[in-house]
Design a protein around this motif. Structure first.
Motif, PDB file in Angstrom:
ATOM      1  N   GLN A 286       0.828  -1.201   0.000  1.00 21.60           N
ATOM      2  CA  GLN A 286       0.000   0.000   0.000  1.00 21.60           C
ATOM      3  C   GLN A 286       0.864   1.253   0.000  1.00 21.60           C
ATOM      4  OE1 GLN A 286      -3.294   0.368  -0.482  1.00 21.60           O
ATOM      5  NE2 GLN A 286      -2.844   2.572  -0.513  1.00 21.60           N
ATOM      6  N   ALA A 287       1.963   1.229   0.764  1.00 17.51           N
ATOM      7  CA  ALA A 287       2.881   2.375   0.765  1.00 17.51           C
ATOM      8  C   ALA A 287       3.508   2.565  -0.607  1.00 17.51           C
ATOM      9  CB  ALA A 287       3.967   2.172   1.819  1.00 17.51           C
ATOM     10  N   GLY A 288       3.731   1.447  -1.297  1.00 17.68           N
ATOM     11  CA  GLY A 288       4.264   1.546  -2.655  1.00 17.68           C
ATOM     12  C   GLY A 288       3.253   2.168  -3.610  1.00 17.68           C
ATOM     13  N   ARG A 289       1.977   1.826  -3.422  1.00 18.15           N
ATOM     14  CA  ARG A 289       0.945   2.379  -4.293  1.00 18.15           C
ATOM     15  C   ARG A 289       0.726   3.865  -4.055  1.00 18.15           C
ATOM     16  NH1 ARG A 289      -2.067  -1.990  -1.890  1.00 18.15           N
ATOM     17  NH2 ARG A 289      -1.664  -3.939  -3.045  1.00 18.15           N
ATOM     18  N   ASP A 290       0.762   4.285  -2.782  1.00 17.61           N
ATOM     19  CA  ASP A 290       0.458   5.697  -2.504  1.00 17.61           C
ATOM     20  C   ASP A 290       1.699   6.595  -2.489  1.00 17.61           C
ATOM     21  OD1 ASP A 290       1.688   5.448   0.044  1.00 17.61           O
ATOM     22  OD2 ASP A 290      -0.205   4.990   1.039  1.00 17.61           O
ATOM     23  N   GLY A 291       2.876   5.995  -2.785  1.00 18.52           N
ATOM     24  CA  GLY A 291       4.090   6.810  -2.938  1.00 18.52           C
ATOM     25  C   GLY A 291       4.851   7.095  -1.662  1.00 18.52           C
ATOM     26  N   THR A 292       4.430   6.502  -0.529  1.00 12.41           N
ATOM     27  CA  THR A 292       5.146   6.757   0.731  1.00 12.41           C
ATOM     28  C   THR A 292       6.279   5.754   0.982  1.00 12.41           C
ATOM     29  OG1 THR A 292       3.512   5.460   1.966  1.00 12.41           O
ATOM     30  CG2 THR A 292       3.164   7.850   1.822  1.00 12.41           C
ATOM     31  N   LEU A 293       6.352   4.707   0.152  1.00 10.40           N
ATOM     32  CA  LEU A 293       7.463   3.760   0.251  1.00 10.40           C
ATOM     33  C   LEU A 293       8.673   4.370  -0.460  1.00 10.40           C
ATOM     34  CD1 LEU A 293       8.629   0.991   1.028  1.00 10.40           C
ATOM     35  CD2 LEU A 293       7.659   0.072  -1.093  1.00 10.40           C
ATOM     36  N   LYS A 294       9.558   4.967   0.324  1.00 13.42           N
ATOM     37  CA  LYS A 294      10.672   5.733  -0.236  1.00 13.42           C
ATOM     38  C   LYS A 294      11.868   4.861  -0.609  1.00 13.42           C
ATOM     39  CE  LYS A 294       8.411   9.553   0.430  1.00 13.42           C
ATOM     40  NZ  LYS A 294       7.794  10.238  -0.736  1.00 13.42           N
ATOM     41  N   GLU A 295      12.148   3.845   0.230  1.00 14.49           N
ATOM     42  CA  GLU A 295      13.312   2.992  -0.012  1.00 14.49           C
ATOM     43  C   GLU A 295      13.069   1.620   0.598  1.00 14.49           C
ATOM     44  OE1 GLU A 295      17.366   4.722   0.669  1.00 14.49           O
ATOM     45  OE2 GLU A 295      16.220   6.362   1.568  1.00 14.49           O
ATOM     46  N   MET A 296      13.809   0.648   0.085  1.00 11.94           N
ATOM     47  CA  MET A 296      13.805  -0.697   0.636  1.00 11.94           C
ATOM     48  C   MET A 296      15.170  -1.306   0.348  1.00 11.94           C
ATOM     49  SD  MET A 296      10.940  -3.639  -0.075  1.00 11.94           S
ATOM     50  CE  MET A 296      10.617  -4.942   1.107  1.00 11.94           C
ATOM     51  N   TRP A 297      15.754  -1.989   1.346  1.00 15.42           N
ATOM     52  CA  TRP A 297      17.076  -2.566   1.121  1.00 15.42           C
ATOM     53  C   TRP A 297      17.315  -3.750   2.050  1.00 15.42           C
ATOM     54  CZ3 TRP A 297      16.291   2.120   3.592  1.00 15.42           C
ATOM     55  CH2 TRP A 297      16.732   2.222   4.921  1.00 15.42           C
ATOM     56  N   ASP A 317       3.531  -5.690  -9.169  1.00 14.72           N
ATOM     57  CA  ASP A 317       4.863  -5.134  -8.941  1.00 14.72           C
ATOM     58  C   ASP A 317       4.756  -3.681  -8.505  1.00 14.72           C
ATOM     59  OD1 ASP A 317       6.220  -7.422  -9.556  1.00 14.72           O
ATOM     60  OD2 ASP A 317       6.897  -6.778 -11.542  1.00 14.72           O
ATOM     61  N   VAL A 318       5.576  -3.302  -7.539  1.00  8.62           N
ATOM     62  CA  VAL A 318       5.657  -1.915  -7.096  1.00  8.62           C
ATOM     63  C   VAL A 318       7.084  -1.425  -7.333  1.00  8.62           C
ATOM     64  CG1 VAL A 318       5.707  -0.425  -5.061  1.00  8.62           C
ATOM     65  CG2 VAL A 318       3.771  -1.948  -5.427  1.00  8.62           C
ATOM     66  N   LEU A 319       7.211  -0.323  -8.028  1.00  8.54           N
ATOM     67  CA  LEU A 319       8.513   0.298  -8.278  1.00  8.54           C
ATOM     68  C   LEU A 319       8.847   1.215  -7.101  1.00  8.54           C
ATOM     69  CD1 LEU A 319      10.696   0.443 -10.555  1.00  8.54           C
ATOM     70  CD2 LEU A 319       9.565   2.555 -11.317  1.00  8.54           C
ATOM     71  N   ILE A 320      10.072   1.097  -6.613  1.00  7.11           N
ATOM     72  CA  ILE A 320      10.482   1.860  -5.434  1.00  7.11           C
ATOM     73  C   ILE A 320      11.527   2.913  -5.828  1.00  7.11           C
ATOM     74  CG2 ILE A 320      11.465   1.695  -3.109  1.00  7.11           C
ATOM     75  CD1 ILE A 320      10.658  -1.296  -3.171  1.00  7.11           C
ATOM     76  N   ASN A 321      11.249   4.162  -5.500  1.00  9.18           N
ATOM     77  CA  ASN A 321      12.182   5.257  -5.771  1.00  9.18           C
ATOM     78  C   ASN A 321      12.608   5.291  -7.243  1.00  9.18           C
ATOM     79  OD1 ASN A 321      13.721   7.521  -4.759  1.00  9.18           O
ATOM     80  ND2 ASN A 321      15.566   6.254  -4.859  1.00  9.18           N
ATOM     81  N   GLY A 322      11.639   5.008  -8.104  1.00  8.66           N
ATOM     82  CA  GLY A 322      11.937   5.019  -9.536  1.00  8.66           C
ATOM     83  C   GLY A 322      12.900   3.928  -9.962  1.00  8.66           C
ATOM     84  N   GLY A 323      13.064   2.908  -9.110  1.00 12.02           N
ATOM     85  CA  GLY A 323      13.983   1.821  -9.439  1.00 12.02           C
ATOM     86  C   GLY A 323      15.440   2.170  -9.207  1.00 12.02           C
ATOM     87  N   THR A 324      15.694   3.260  -8.469  1.00  7.19           N
ATOM     88  CA  THR A 324      17.071   3.689  -8.220  1.00  7.19           C
ATOM     89  C   THR A 324      17.417   3.552  -6.728  1.00  7.19           C
ATOM     90  OG1 THR A 324      16.450   5.999  -7.827  1.00  7.19           O
ATOM     91  CG2 THR A 324      16.913   5.350 -10.105  1.00  7.19           C
ATOM     92  N   GLY A 326      18.197   4.591  -3.085  1.00  5.87           N
ATOM     93  CA  GLY A 326      17.754   5.713  -2.281  1.00  5.87           C
ATOM     94  C   GLY A 326      18.885   6.361  -1.487  1.00  5.87           C
ATOM     95  N   GLU A 327      18.603   7.529  -0.914  1.00  2.61           N
ATOM     96  CA  GLU A 327      19.631   8.303  -0.231  1.00  2.61           C
ATOM     97  C   GLU A 327      20.113   7.636   1.057  1.00  2.61           C
ATOM     98  OE1 GLU A 327      18.257  12.093   1.154  1.00  2.61           O
ATOM     99  OE2 GLU A 327      16.214  11.383   1.529  1.00  2.61           O
TER     100      GLU A 327
END
Length: 361
Positions: A286-297, A317-324, A326-327
């Motif tokens: 859900q965080a991935g869908r609403d854009g609050t999932l900023k990073e995952m590692w 599939d949920v894309l995280i941080n544009g597939g890049t 994160g900081e």
């Protein structure tokens, strides 16, 4: 450093170039060995030329899986000195794994001494190129020669070394992971928190299924509800939702990762909000869908941190941080590797210098 009998190899191997190193493909010239017998304790610590172990077909480890290991690294810094990263914590975890697997405890200070002693003997094998290191693999196996299901009465401890290349030869790259509710890694009360061979054997099917579906690795969910994040492959998992970093708690099913602990401590030093709590796959998606999932590692010894660019679950599939990357992921990688190679300050005293051999002979 402890003083142990050393038998040096009469046929040293040719050392591979730093550019050719992979992971775990090449072993150094020597190994550390020590035996255990009930009533006698641990005895005969020694360093010998690397070579095959001779095991009777009825040796208990081959039938009942009483085997543990750990993994840590030695790094050659820009100053030429060799450093171990959090060797004390690895030794403590190794001893804890032994106790969980009904093995005799091995004194932590003796484990540490074996690390320093063997790395000192094979110090020339520690590669010099940036990103490379020497991997240490301490192991204990049950060596009773009989068939019967019970904790063994005799064991062998051995330590081997392998020069390894950079995990990210072309820079840190995000991976695709698949959350699985069909494969289970561990349940509370089992062996999930031990670094035992059986945990890795049973993980292979889930990893294969993820690869067949086009993903790099499998994300395991808890074994009871099949909904809470557990581990990803052989790594601990972390997510950043909004301004909060969340990672599953140590509750008996996941490994107490040394890199995990280091990352948590660093992030708290930086003033980031870090929670060790149960987090469901539904919350992540859900965080991935609403854009609050900023990073995952993921965090682990081999890769330090492994950024996740895509997470898949139940056909979505949920894309995280544009597939890049994160900081926070990148900051953790830079901070930990900087400490490991002695390039930056080590405020927590996580590294230890390996004593140099007085003479080579």
């Amino acid at each position: 450093m402890g003083q142990f009998p050393i038998t040096r190899t009469a046929t040293p191997k040719a050392r591979p170039s730093d550019d050719s190193l992979a992971f775990g493909k090449v072993m150094t010239d020597h190994m550390f060995l020590m035996n255990y017998e009930e009533g006698k304790g641990w005895f005969n610590p020694r360093i010998e030329p690397y070579g095959p172990l001779s095991l009777d077909p009825a040796t208990s480890v081959l039938h009942y899986g009483q085997a543990i290991f750990d993994g840590l690294k030695a790094f050659r810094g820009d100053d030429g000195r060799i450093r171990l990263f959090r060797a004390d914590r690895h030794a403590q975890r190794f001893d804890r794994s032994a106790r969980i697997m009904s093995m005799p405890p091995l004194p932590v200070d003796l484990i540490r001494q074996s690390f320093d002693a063997l790395v000192s003997v094979d110090a020339d094998w520690v590669p010099r190129k940036a990103g490379t290191s020497l991997y240490l693999r301490p192991t204990i196996i049950a060596t009773d020669v009989m068939l019967g299901v019970h904790p063994a009465h005799s064991y062998l401890y051995f330590l081997i070394l392998s020069p390894v290349g950079s995990y990210y030869k072309e820079g840190v790259k995000p991976v695709r992971i698949l959350a699985s509710d069909s494969h289970v890694r561990a349940v509370r009360g089992g062996t999930g928190e031990a670094k035992t061979a059986a945990n890795y054997a049973q993980s292979l099917a889930g990893q294969q299924d993820a690869a067949k579906a086009g993903y790099t690795q499998v994300l395991y969910l808890d074994g009871v509800h099949r909904k809470f994040l557990d581990e990803v492959g052989t790594m601990n998992i972390m997510v950043r939702i909004g301004d909060e970093v969340i990672t599953p708690p140590l509750a008996g099913t996941i490994l107490d990762g040394v890199t995990r602990a280091s990352a948590i401590e660093l992030m708290r030093d930086w003033g980031l909000k870090v929670q060790e709590r149960a987090i469901s796959i539904d919350e992540v998606m859900q965080a991935g869908r609403d854009g609050t999932l900023k990073e995952m590692w993921g965090t682990g010894t081999a890769a330090v941190v492994s950024p996740v660019g895509t997470i898949g679950y139940k056909g979505e599939d949920v894309l995280i941080n544009g597939g890049t990357t994160g900081e926070v992921t990148q900051r953790l990688y830079d901070a930990i590797t900087g400490i490991q190679y002695g390039r930056t300050n080590d405020p927590h005293g996580w590294t230890s210098l390996v004593p140099e051999m007085a003479e080579a002979g």
